[in-house]
Design an enzyme around this catalytic site. Structure first.
Site, mmCIF file in Angstrom:
data_model
loop_
_atom_site.group_PDB
_atom_site.id
_atom_site.type_symbol
_atom_site.label_atom_id
_atom_site.label_comp_id
_atom_site.label_asym_id
_atom_site.label_seq_id
_atom_site.Cartn_x
_atom_site.Cartn_y
_atom_site.Cartn_z
ATOM 1 N N GLU A 242 -17.660 -14.111 17.267
ATOM 2 C CA GLU A 242 -17.566 -12.366 17.140
ATOM 3 C C GLU A 242 -16.114 -12.375 16.731
ATOM 4 O O GLU A 242 -16.029 -11.354 15.802
ATOM 5 C CB GLU A 242 -17.739 -12.007 18.604
ATOM 6 C CG GLU A 242 -17.413 -10.606 18.753
ATOM 7 C CD GLU A 242 -18.002 -9.752 19.818
ATOM 8 O OE1 GLU A 242 -19.067 -9.853 20.145
ATOM 9 O OE2 GLU A 242 -17.112 -9.341 20.648
ATOM 10 N N ARG A 268 0.788 10.007 -6.339
ATOM 11 C CA ARG A 268 1.379 11.221 -5.619
ATOM 12 C C ARG A 268 2.913 11.394 -5.932
ATOM 13 O O ARG A 268 3.798 10.358 -5.706
ATOM 14 C CB ARG A 268 1.326 10.904 -4.269
ATOM 15 C CG ARG A 268 1.939 12.087 -3.119
ATOM 16 C CD ARG A 268 0.902 13.339 -3.077
ATOM 17 N NE ARG A 268 1.584 14.065 -2.164
ATOM 18 C CZ ARG A 268 1.224 15.391 -2.286
ATOM 19 N NH1 ARG A 268 -0.070 15.762 -2.982
ATOM 20 N NH2 ARG A 268 1.585 16.292 -1.345
ATOM 21 N N GLN A 279 11.860 3.424 -1.777
ATOM 22 C CA GLN A 279 11.942 2.125 -1.054
ATOM 23 C C GLN A 279 11.085 2.363 0.384
ATOM 24 O O GLN A 279 10.406 1.272 0.726
ATOM 25 C CB GLN A 279 13.283 1.528 -0.935
ATOM 26 C CG GLN A 279 12.995 -0.148 -0.744
ATOM 27 C CD GLN A 279 14.333 -0.737 -1.110
ATOM 28 O OE1 GLN A 279 15.466 -0.251 -1.003
ATOM 29 N NE2 GLN A 279 14.255 -1.984 -1.506
#
Ligand SMILES: Cc1cc2nc3c(=O)[nH]c(=O)nc-3n(C[C@H](O)[C@H](O)[C@H](O)COP(=O)(O)OP(=O)(O)OC[C@H]3O[C@@H](n4cnc5c(N)ncnc54)[C@H](O)[C@@H]3O)c2cc1C
Length: 392
Positions: A242, A268, A279
């Site tokens: 799992e 953007r 940065q």
């Protein structure tokens, strides 16, 4: 990891499908609805067949190939609830039956699990406790030589509302005794078994979850997985699968999110420049990259150890901790990079954050994994693997 052409082809087929069946994921999240059509198409593409023996219709793929394909699903399919249901199905019922099931159990149940016509789930957690698995209260009492009678209730069963077959873990010995748990394969229509209504939840809403009530449920002894008292071993094996299979899907999701953020930060513009040129933004993206690479490495390295029969107890716990926490960080960071847009439901990132939180809870919470790692270093209480599995 190096992948050959066959492995790449398997992943490419699921990836292409993932892009289609993810459509409508926002609506399904809002309406908490499971995509039966998406499930059917995943089954037609052979996803639930990946690691199972060809004799039962399986594709006979290795653990790492199965993970590689599941990672592709996580990368391409935005319906994370459907992805979670698929991995839950694969590991909850198929994995224990293949590994521990009798020839009769395999012949009766594996073909349906493998072709997906029988949906699987597993029921371990109870309302009174999930982390303390050995303290479970659901009992299984022998009824003659050929059956057990189960009584109790289970909480938070993923796939429960849609499951045909549920692996129920119950106590056949003293509480706290590792040899006191047994895994039973229980069919949904067994008299005395009541499947509760779907429970509304924070994330993974398109993967239904419910309670389960067992009132004198008579289960033939032939439907014990492994042997009576071996439930703990079965669960331990299932949990390894799992953690690897469910969380590698998260790696695919993190990779997709990273690519989305790189693209957004390149386009953007604020103050006349791309936001990625600042940065403080690019460092956020670097953090996402480091998280996804680290997560991937931990999971595949751990899978290799397990296949090589090395002791991987600490690796499994570290992997689970690393990936689940990285996934939450990645989703939160992506929202920050998208600014106000990231907070809006239509972009899908707030849903990813809600989904990611679940990973810090199921398959053993963050704190339980920390406790296991500490114990394996000789710290804390002795033998946590016997009393606090932190398993589902
Ligand atoms: C989306 C989702 C899907 C799930 N699917 C399934 C499923 O299919 N089948 C199933 O059986 N269960 C399922 N679960 C249940 C899940 O496995 C449990 O929620 C989990 O094991 C924690 O158990 P609990 O909720 O009882 O919390 P508790 O065990 O009560 O824990 C509460 C808090 O205490 C902390 N804690 C507990 N013990 C210790 C300790 N010894 N040391 C330090 N901290 C500790 C925990 O970390 C947690 O912060 C699912 C849960 C979720 C959220």
């Amino acid at each position: 990891m190096q992948w050959n052409e066959d492995q790449k082809a398997l992943r490419a087929a699921v990836t292409a499908l993932g892009q289609v069946i993810g459509d409508g994921h926002l609506e399904r999240d809002a309406g908490a609805s499971f995509s039966h059509d998406g499930w059917k198409r995943l089954c037609e593409a052979g996803l639930p067949a990946l690691p199972f023996e060809p004799e039962y219709g399986g594709l006979g793929q290795s653990l790492s190939t199965t993970m590689y394909v599941l990672e592709g699903l996580g990368h391409s399919c935005r319906d994370a609830g459907l992805n979670f249901s698929a991995s839950t199905h694969l590991v909850s019922a198929g994995v224990p039956v293949q590994r521990f099931g009798s020839a009769e159990l395999k012949r009766r149940f594996l073909p349906g699990i493998v072709d997906g016509s029988t949906i699987g789930a597993h029921a371990i957690t109870e309302a009174d406790g999930g982390s303390d698995v050995m303290g479970m209260r659901t009992t299984a009492v022998p009824d003659g030589d050929d059956a057990f009678v189960l009584n109790g209730s289970k909480a938070f069963v993923s796939n429960g509302p849609i499951a045909d077959l549920i692996v129920v873990y119950a106590r056949t010995g003293r509480p706290g005794n590792p040899a006191g748990l047994t895994a039973f394969l229980v069919e949904r229509d067994t008299p005395g078994l009541t499947v509760g209504r779907p429970i509304a939840k924070m994330g993974l809403r398109s993967s239904p979850l419910c309670e389960l009530f067992l009132d004198d449920v008579r289960v033939p002894r032939s439907q014990v997985i492994g042997s009576a008292g071996a439930g703990f071993l079965v669960l331990d094996h299932v949990m390894k699968w799992e953690i690897l299979c469910s969380f590698v899907i998260n790696v695919g999701e993190m990779q997709h999110r990273l690519e989305q953020c790189v693209s957004y930060a390149r386009t953007r513009r604020q103050f006349g420049r791309h936001i990625g040129s600042y940065q403080s933004v690019s460092n956020l993206i670097v953090g996402m990259r480091v998280d996804v690479e680290t997560s991937r490495k931990w999971l595949y390295d751990t899978a290799e150890k397990i296949v090589g029969r090395e002791n991987a107890a600490v690796d499994v716990a570290i992997s689970k901790l690393v990936v689940s926490e990285a996934n939450v960080r990645s989703a939160l960071t992506a929202i920050q990079i998208y600014g106000g847009h990231g907070y809006m439901a239509e972009v899908g990132l707030e849903k990813e954050l809600r989904n990611a939180v679940a990973g810090t809870l199921y398959s053993g919470t963050t704190q339980i994994q920390q406790q296991r790692i500490a114990a394996l270093m000789g710290l804390g209480r002795p033998a946590p693997a016997r009393t606090e599995q932190g398993l589902e």
